[in-house]
Design a protein around this motif. Structure first.
Motif: not given
Length: 417
Positions: A124, A131, A197, A230, A235
């Motif tokens: 990530f 995100c 994401t 994801n 996020s």
């Protein structure tokens, strides 16, 4: 138990190297694009989500900082924590020189994976946040989109490019426009990307909810390209807390709450009915809470669906969509594995959280071996790598996956009956 299978970690993190946007942005955006500056730091306090209260002092401790318009993001030790003792994993400003190279350099990361019994890793973002909301918050949409595309190009071409599959690409999208997000998913799917994401709770970012219909073009693109959505804890740029003066440890203990709220949202949204092949994954949320929330949503559906506004929206028990469409993720959750029959042996994946403070590096194998004691070899295989292979559409273990896939489909057919 046989030898623990090599792990596929579905939640790690990359500290973006200083050159990313200055190298990958189009020329016209570089002057105002994200860049790294070394500054002296005065005071710094975590407020919540991705927000910090900070001041700068030329004589203060030096730190490398991302500078992007009015935003200054300071590199901190608790984000690049591997190599430090637990008591040294503080919110201390730091430079790239003080980080373990595996935080930001792909070959060094792969070397660290090798000593950690990890074959492949999904990472990530850090500066874009989990995100990519950093670029959604920027007032210039053209700049924001250029930064998103630049990040994805770097992720695919440089971070993962020469890794021979050891680093798995995870892209971000322009969250302010679902059509643009769908376009970016399709652009990257054409070069083999199967993971994006997304925010666990978009309204916390000032974005439409998943109930609104706004996200349908994005969801359709993900379904059609077999791109897994994801959702990492945090996020939504908001973590559960009880009071402003509670220690950060309270929010850290409650972090799974975001995943639980998000899953409830999705299971009652109708989106897993509308897009039956959509795949969702919860990152760093652990799995021990799943048995109760699955029991609860099914009870609400059976007893309260009329006044609860889901009678015509959700034709089957909400838990059936979880077992078909959703993956959880764990790394320290023995309780969840004790309840594996309810959590679902086909619905769990494993992570190392490198290089954050939660990371089990370099002792992940030993941690995992202790966690999975008492599970069958097939359950261990699924948890350590098999489910991740299916979730991320990896070209690995084809013979094993075919056999297990047949068994899983038979179980799902029984569940449907």
């Amino acid at each position: 138990m046989a030898e623990l299978p090599k792990i596929i970690s579905v939640d790690d993190h990359v500290v973006e190297p200083a050159h990313v946007w200055q190298e990958y942005l189009p020329q016209k955006f570089k002057a105002d694009g994200p860049r790294v500056e070394r500054r002296g730091i005065g005071d710094m306090k975590h407020i919540g989500g991705g927000t910090y209260q900070q001041s700068f002092d030329p004589d203060g401790q030096p730190a490398d900082c991302w500078v992007f318009g009015d935003l200054v993001y300071i590199h901190k030790r608790h984000v690049a924590a591997v190599g430090y003792s637990r008591d040294e994993m503080t919110m201390t400003p730091m430079t790239y020189d003080e980080m373990r190279p595996g935080c930001y350099e792909p070959k060094a990361r792969i070397a660290d994976q090798e000593v950690n019994h990890v074959e492949a890793s999904l990472c990530f973002p850090s500066f874009p946040r989990f995100c990519g909301q950093t670029f959604t918050e920027h007032p210039d949409r053209d700049m924001g989109l250029a930064c998103v595309e630049a990040y994805n190009n770097w992720m695919v071409e440089e971070w993962c490019g020469d890794s021979n599959g050891a680093l798995i690409p995870l892209i971000i999208v322009p969250l302010w426009d679902a059509e643009l997000a769908a376009k970016e998913v399709r652009r990257n799917a054409e070069r083999g990307v199967h993971a994006v994401t997304f925010s666990e709770i978009p309204p916390h970012l000032g974005l439409p909810s998943i109930h609104s219909g706004f996200w349908d073009p994005f969801l359709r693109a993900c379904e059609e390209t077999e791109t897994t959505i994801n959702m990492h804890i945090g996020s939504s740029s908001r973590m559960p807390a009880t009071s402003p003066d509670a220690p950060v440890a309270v929010a850290a203990s409650l972090s799974f709450n975001n995943s639980m709220a998000s899953l409830s949202d999705w299971l009652f949204s109708g989106k897993l009915v509308q897009f039956p092949k959509l795949t969702l994954a919860y990152s760093e949320g652990q799995i021990g809470w799943l048995p109760y929330i699955l029991e609860r949503v099914d009870d609400v559906w059976r007893e309260h669906r009329a006044w609860g506004e889901v009678k015509d929206l959700i034709p089957e028990t909400p838990s059936s969509y979880y077992y078909r469409n959703v993956y959880g993720c764990f790394f320290r959750d023995r309780h969840g594995l004790v309840a594996i029959d309810e959590v679902g042996e086909d619905n769990i994946t494993f992570e190392t959280d490198y290089p954050h403070t939660d990371s089990t590096w370099p002792e992940t194998k030993q941690v995992a071996e202790k966690l999975v004691e008492g599970l069958s070899d097939e359950q261990i295989y699924k948890a350590m790598r098999g489910n991740a292979i299916r979730m991320l559409h990896l070209d690995l273990d084809r013979d094993v996956e075919t056999t297990i896939g047949v068994k899983r489909q038979a179980a799902l057919d029984l569940l449907g009956d």
